[in-house]
Motif scaffolding. Structure first.
Motif, mmCIF file in Angstrom:
data_model
loop_
_atom_site.group_PDB
_atom_site.id
_atom_site.type_symbol
_atom_site.label_atom_id
_atom_site.label_comp_id
_atom_site.label_asym_id
_atom_site.label_seq_id
_atom_site.Cartn_x
_atom_site.Cartn_y
_atom_site.Cartn_z
ATOM 1 N N LEU A 13 0.825 -1.180 -0.046
ATOM 2 C CA LEU A 13 0.078 0.219 0.144
ATOM 3 C C LEU A 13 0.761 1.220 -0.059
ATOM 4 O O LEU A 13 0.721 2.284 0.640
ATOM 5 C CB LEU A 13 -0.960 0.016 1.130
ATOM 6 C CG LEU A 13 -2.007 -0.890 1.233
ATOM 7 C CD1 LEU A 13 -2.910 -0.958 2.589
ATOM 8 C CD2 LEU A 13 -2.987 -0.963 -0.001
ATOM 9 N N ASP A 57 2.364 4.412 -2.171
ATOM 10 C CA ASP A 57 1.906 5.519 -3.079
ATOM 11 C C ASP A 57 1.838 4.978 -4.593
ATOM 12 O O ASP A 57 1.072 5.070 -5.433
ATOM 13 C CB ASP A 57 2.368 6.947 -2.893
ATOM 14 C CG ASP A 57 1.665 7.592 -1.846
ATOM 15 O OD1 ASP A 57 0.702 7.163 -1.023
ATOM 16 O OD2 ASP A 57 2.241 8.827 -1.296
ATOM 17 N N ILE A 65 -10.869 6.618 1.175
ATOM 18 C CA ILE A 65 -10.633 5.576 2.130
ATOM 19 C C ILE A 65 -10.200 4.210 1.369
ATOM 20 O O ILE A 65 -11.413 3.885 0.905
ATOM 21 C CB ILE A 65 -11.460 5.432 3.346
ATOM 22 C CG1 ILE A 65 -11.574 6.950 3.749
ATOM 23 C CG2 ILE A 65 -11.103 4.412 4.258
ATOM 24 C CD1 ILE A 65 -10.274 7.343 4.656
ATOM 25 N N ASN A 69 -8.673 0.511 2.273
ATOM 26 C CA ASN A 69 -8.068 -0.424 3.186
ATOM 27 C C ASN A 69 -7.770 0.344 4.566
ATOM 28 O O ASN A 69 -7.024 0.299 5.004
ATOM 29 C CB ASN A 69 -6.566 -0.706 2.535
ATOM 30 C CG ASN A 69 -6.976 -1.816 1.148
ATOM 31 O OD1 ASN A 69 -7.074 -2.973 1.475
ATOM 32 N ND2 ASN A 69 -6.516 -1.070 0.041
ATOM 33 N N LYS A 70 -8.815 1.050 4.819
ATOM 34 C CA LYS A 70 -8.881 1.827 6.166
ATOM 35 C C LYS A 70 -7.734 2.836 6.283
ATOM 36 O O LYS A 70 -7.395 3.229 7.138
ATOM 37 C CB LYS A 70 -8.550 0.786 7.420
ATOM 38 C CG LYS A 70 -9.854 -0.010 7.432
ATOM 39 C CD LYS A 70 -9.597 -1.106 8.577
ATOM 40 C CE LYS A 70 -10.707 -2.075 8.690
ATOM 41 N NZ LYS A 70 -10.510 -2.970 9.716
ATOM 42 N N LYS A 71 -7.211 3.227 4.859
ATOM 43 C CA LYS A 71 -6.029 4.214 4.760
ATOM 44 C C LYS A 71 -6.666 5.497 3.959
ATOM 45 O O LYS A 71 -7.227 5.102 2.938
ATOM 46 C CB LYS A 71 -5.162 3.605 4.249
ATOM 47 C CG LYS A 71 -3.793 4.542 3.775
ATOM 48 C CD LYS A 71 -2.655 3.980 3.390
ATOM 49 C CE LYS A 71 -1.668 5.024 2.668
ATOM 50 N NZ LYS A 71 -0.487 4.367 2.205
ATOM 51 N N GLU A 72 -6.407 6.396 4.613
ATOM 52 C CA GLU A 72 -7.014 7.694 3.635
ATOM 53 C C GLU A 72 -5.919 8.129 2.573
ATOM 54 O O GLU A 72 -4.775 8.172 2.975
ATOM 55 C CB GLU A 72 -7.118 8.936 4.641
ATOM 56 C CG GLU A 72 -7.716 10.221 3.731
ATOM 57 C CD GLU A 72 -8.089 11.427 4.610
ATOM 58 O OE1 GLU A 72 -8.398 12.441 4.056
ATOM 59 O OE2 GLU A 72 -8.246 11.287 5.908
ATOM 60 N N LEU A 73 -6.070 8.048 1.296
ATOM 61 C CA LEU A 73 -5.185 8.311 0.336
ATOM 62 C C LEU A 73 -5.065 9.723 0.026
ATOM 63 O O LEU A 73 -5.877 10.673 0.530
ATOM 64 C CB LEU A 73 -5.688 7.471 -0.975
ATOM 65 C CG LEU A 73 -5.955 5.962 -1.040
ATOM 66 C CD1 LEU A 73 -6.414 5.806 -2.577
ATOM 67 C CD2 LEU A 73 -4.736 5.303 -0.326
#
Length: 479
Positions: free
Chosen positions: A64, A66, A93, A95-99
């Motif tokens: 994950l 960038d 959001i 995979n529970k990650k804010e891009l």
């Protein structure tokens, strides 16, 4: 391609296809997990599965980071274009990650790029509308809108650079590069442009650059773009090799070596891309873009191996290879920059200079050389943030001796090809004044500027390399 931000329910039924980047499938339903396991979805990154019933496109992404996320988004774009889907949505959001908006937009815009100028078929854009759902973002909509605007400016400038490099040599020659520089100036009060022809090169004894283009029917052009703002925090000089086509001259390229030589203008194209972005980003710098636009051709009046050229700084050069033309162009352009621009903070040159840099790092990495370790660290930091790879090659006295000439001050290339990327940079260093040695870096972009393959989120051909790197370097200087 129209990209907008919204706070709608991402699961709302509409005509859009939702892109879902998956690192792990345990959060999916049991039925979905079984299906994806049966098709070995997670065996490797960038596998895809399209759920037609629910209009969802799953893309696997085992890392994950960038750059991997950008490639996953690009993979989705290419898949959806093939099945003629025009409307897309993606949640910020994953995979529970804010891009980061920049990451999403680079995957979308750079991944969507195609160079279709010479295709006879219609080139209507297949992807029309993209919605980024920001309902769960930790940032305000105003912040995200500003980030979106900035990301689009940068990506469009990268694609603008690609268009220049991809253009055929019959359509793109020194005068066209000069015309493009003048177009950037139009409606931009903070940018100025000066164009000089061969009479000026003769007047200023820029014989190294002049000789490279002497056999071409197209007049060589020295282009000087200047971007200014009030109270700049730094003055930056960018010098680019704009060889619009390179036959190798009398040292003629062989075995298909000429086929992709339209890419030899990539250094100059990158500078046009950076200045095009600066015209709307309003960064607090003074930036000078110097481009030596020439065409290296053969003919009765072409310069030859054995010629001795006197450059504008008074140094004499024994020509041992007319295919080492880029450094001759840069030599005079570097001297011009130092003579005409006062008290700058940085001077970088960019060029598709040597195949040796590809041998050193592979085709995906820019080779960087210079005398300042502190400056190299700043570039490395910008590299890591922008996603553009750089590697560093060391200078040494032993390689510098390979440039010695028995009849002139030095040769333009050594018969000993070992360390050729370094000796090319050492040649350029002879045109950097001592007071500017620590301000200078050379970027050999021969590998990553043009690839005859699809690479990550880059299509076949030009990549617009170094536009994002240089803009990130400038952004870091603000902090």
């Amino acid at each position: 391609m129209n990209i907008t931000l919204n706070k709608k329910n991402i699961n709302k039924k509409d005509s859009s296809v939702e892109i879902i980047i998956l690192n792990k499938i345990k959060d999916l339903t049991q039925k979905e997990q079984e299906l994806l396991n049966n098709i070995n979805f997670h065996k490797k990154s960038f596998n895809t599965h399209f759920d037609i019933k629910n209009s969802k496109l799953y893309v696997s992404c085992l890392k994950l980071k960038d750059e991997n996320i950008k490639t996953a988004i690009c993979t989705a774009i290419n898949f959806l274009k093939k099945i003629k889907k025009q409307n897309i949505k993606i949640d910020i959001i994953q995979n529970k990650k804010e891009l980061e908006i920049q990451t999403i937009v680079e995957g979308l815009v750079l991944g969507n790029y195609e160079f279709l100028r010479y295709k006879s078929a219609s080139n209507e854009e297949k992807i029309k509308d993209i919605e980024i759902n920001i309902n769960s973002s930790s940032k305000t909509k105003e912040e995200l809108e500003e980030n979106l605007k900035k990301a689009l400016i940068i990506c469009n400038s990268v694609n603008y650079t690609k268009d220049i490099v991809n253009s055929s040599p019959e359509d793109y020659y020194p005068q066209i590069m000069a015309d493009d520089a003048l177009k950037i100036v139009q409606n931009n009060k903070n940018i100025e442009c000066k164009i000089f022809g061969e009479d000026y090169l003769k007047e200023k004894s820029m014989n190294a650059m002049l000789s490279v283009g002497i056999a071409s029917p197209h007049e060589s052009k020295l282009i000087h773009l200047t971007y200014k703002t009030k109270n700049p925090i730094a003055k930056i000089v960018l010098v680019g090799k704009g060889v619009t086509y390179d036959t190798g001259g009398m040292s003629l390229k062989r075995d298909g070596g000429m086929v992709s030589m339209k890419c030899d203008k990539a250094g100059g194209a990158t500078i046009l891309g950076v200045l095009e972005a600066l015209s709307t980003l309003n960064l607090p710098f003074e930036v000078h873009g110097i481009i030596g636009a020439v065409e290296n051709m053969i003919g009765g009046d072409a310069y030859k191996p054995g010629d001795v050229l006197k450059a504008s700084n008074g140094k004499t050069i024994e020509v041992t290879n007319t295919d080492a033309e880029g450094r001759l162009v840069l030599a005079d352009c570097l001297h011009y920059a130092q003579e005409n621009i006062e008290e700058f903070d940085y001077i970088f040159d960019l060029a598709t200079l040597t195949g040796a840099s590809i041998g050193a790092f592979g085709g995906y990495t820019t080779a960087v050389m210079g005398y300042s370790e502190k400056l190299k660290k700043k570039i490395l930091k910008a590299s890591q943030k922008s996603g553009e790879l750089v590697g560093f090659l060391p200078f040494n006295d032993y390689l510098e001796k390979l440039l010695e000439s028995q009849i002139a001050d030095f040769v333009n290339t050594s018969a000993n090809k070992n360390g050729a990327a370094i000796t090319a940079s050492l040649f350029l260093s002879k045109f950097i004044k001592n007071k500017n040695k620590k301000k200078w870096l050379h970027f050999d972009i021969a590998g990553p500027s043009y690839r005859k393959e699809v690479w990550a989120y880059h299509s076949y051909g030009a990549t617009g390399v170094a536009v994002r790197l240089l803009l990130k370097f400038m952004e870091d200087l603000k902090k």
